[in-house]
Design a protein around this motif. Sequence first.
Motif, mmCIF file in Angstrom:
data_model
loop_
_atom_site.group_PDB
_atom_site.id
_atom_site.type_symbol
_atom_site.label_atom_id
_atom_site.label_comp_id
_atom_site.label_asym_id
_atom_site.label_seq_id
_atom_site.Cartn_x
_atom_site.Cartn_y
_atom_site.Cartn_z
ATOM 1 N N ALA A 220 0.815 -1.225 0.000
ATOM 2 C CA ALA A 220 0.000 0.000 0.000
ATOM 3 C C ALA A 220 0.841 1.264 0.000
ATOM 4 O O ALA A 220 0.283 2.371 0.111
ATOM 5 C CB ALA A 220 -0.930 -0.006 1.208
ATOM 6 N N PRO A 222 2.155 3.165 -2.252
ATOM 7 C CA PRO A 222 1.759 4.279 -3.122
ATOM 8 C C PRO A 222 0.678 5.180 -2.527
ATOM 9 O O PRO A 222 0.584 6.356 -2.883
ATOM 10 C CB PRO A 222 1.250 3.572 -4.387
ATOM 11 N N GLN A 223 -0.127 4.635 -1.593
ATOM 12 C CA GLN A 223 -1.175 5.437 -0.968
ATOM 13 C C GLN A 223 -0.611 6.489 -0.016
ATOM 14 O O GLN A 223 -1.338 7.384 0.432
ATOM 15 C CB GLN A 223 -2.139 4.524 -0.210
ATOM 16 N N SER A 224 0.687 6.404 0.281
ATOM 17 C CA SER A 224 1.313 7.387 1.162
ATOM 18 C C SER A 224 1.226 8.792 0.588
ATOM 19 O O SER A 224 1.311 9.785 1.332
ATOM 20 C CB SER A 224 2.777 7.030 1.408
ATOM 21 N N PHE A 226 -1.284 10.154 -0.293
ATOM 22 C CA PHE A 226 -2.510 10.731 0.270
ATOM 23 C C PHE A 226 -2.477 10.775 1.797
ATOM 24 O O PHE A 226 -3.478 11.109 2.430
ATOM 25 C CB PHE A 226 -3.724 9.943 -0.206
ATOM 26 N N ALA A 230 -4.473 7.028 4.709
ATOM 27 C CA ALA A 230 -4.855 6.352 3.470
ATOM 28 C C ALA A 230 -4.059 5.064 3.294
ATOM 29 O O ALA A 230 -4.606 4.037 2.855
ATOM 30 C CB ALA A 230 -4.648 7.282 2.277
ATOM 31 N N ARG A 231 -2.780 5.110 3.637
ATOM 32 C CA ARG A 231 -1.957 3.907 3.501
ATOM 33 C C ARG A 231 -2.419 2.828 4.478
ATOM 34 O O ARG A 231 -2.521 1.650 4.129
ATOM 35 C CB ARG A 231 -0.483 4.249 3.750
ATOM 36 N N THR A 233 -5.406 2.430 5.792
ATOM 37 C CA THR A 233 -6.698 1.920 5.352
ATOM 38 C C THR A 233 -6.533 0.947 4.199
ATOM 39 O O THR A 233 -7.159 -0.126 4.177
ATOM 40 C CB THR A 233 -7.609 3.087 4.928
ATOM 41 N N ALA A 234 -5.683 1.282 3.243
ATOM 42 C CA ALA A 234 -5.446 0.386 2.115
ATOM 43 C C ALA A 234 -4.790 -0.912 2.572
ATOM 44 O O ALA A 234 -5.126 -2.003 2.077
ATOM 45 C CB ALA A 234 -4.577 1.087 1.071
ATOM 46 N N ARG A 254 -14.445 2.909 8.573
ATOM 47 C CA ARG A 254 -13.499 3.990 8.290
ATOM 48 C C ARG A 254 -13.153 4.846 9.506
ATOM 49 O O ARG A 254 -11.988 5.228 9.682
ATOM 50 C CB ARG A 254 -14.031 4.863 7.151
#
Length: 272
Positions: A220, A222-224, A226, A230-231, A233-234, A254
């Motif tokens: 995850a 790449p979600q960093s 955001f 976000a990371r 959660t992913a 969430r």
Amino acid sequence: MARPTKPQGEITRGTTAPNRLRRVDRWIAATQRSALRAGDRPLAVDLGYGASPVTAVELYARLRAVAPRLEVAGVEIEPARVAAGTAFVAASGGAYPGLSFRRGGFELPVDRPPVLVRAFNVLRQYAEADAWRAWSDLCGRLDPAGVLVEGTCDEIGRRAVWVALGPEGPRTITFAAHLPALGRPSDLAERLPKTLIHRNVPGEPVHALLADFDWAWATAAPQSAFGPRARWTAAVDLLARTWPVHRHAPYGGRPRLRLGELTLPWQSVAPR
């Protein structure tokens, strides 16, 4: 006249600080409301609160916000710590009705079964067998609707792991972290409860969980872009493909993920 019973347990180091237990407190307030409101005179126990009464006072304030009738008793073996808590209440001018402090240990010197026992950073100094025994003893003293929340956190409360137990035994395990400061999920291994910390070895479920969570965290990455929430959660979404992650309220969803929490059924990590 009967002699006073000696408190069961050993004196802890007493290390504490304001807001150290904020993560577990907000989790209790959000997920255990039915227990906190059970009965006519619900009672919560902060077992082994330490050298300062601050975390017991914080527990009182946070839980009374969702359970206004709840009373809170801070329990400590060291008489000086009990005296400090009692003096704080006396000096407050009645600002904390239902908050008290008393000397004791695992025997829980209270007049009725509690709907909550929070025991944090208490069992780490015990042998694993003694920690299992303490779980059993404390669960046996709960109100039928009650819950024991036992776990460990770091010195400033940024990393924590806790187990919620009912009278029947362990129910869930929760991992919680300040996400901007988290290197990888397995960094939480050092905060595993005493019943699990020596089981973080190949072949044990908790070791497999942390390894899979690290893989999900790396995947995850790449979600960093955001942000760390976000990371996280992913990563949890990926982990949930193979592990029974609680995905819905009150333990999941969430809002809890954004707080840096992950809760699973205890049986998914129970020692083999």
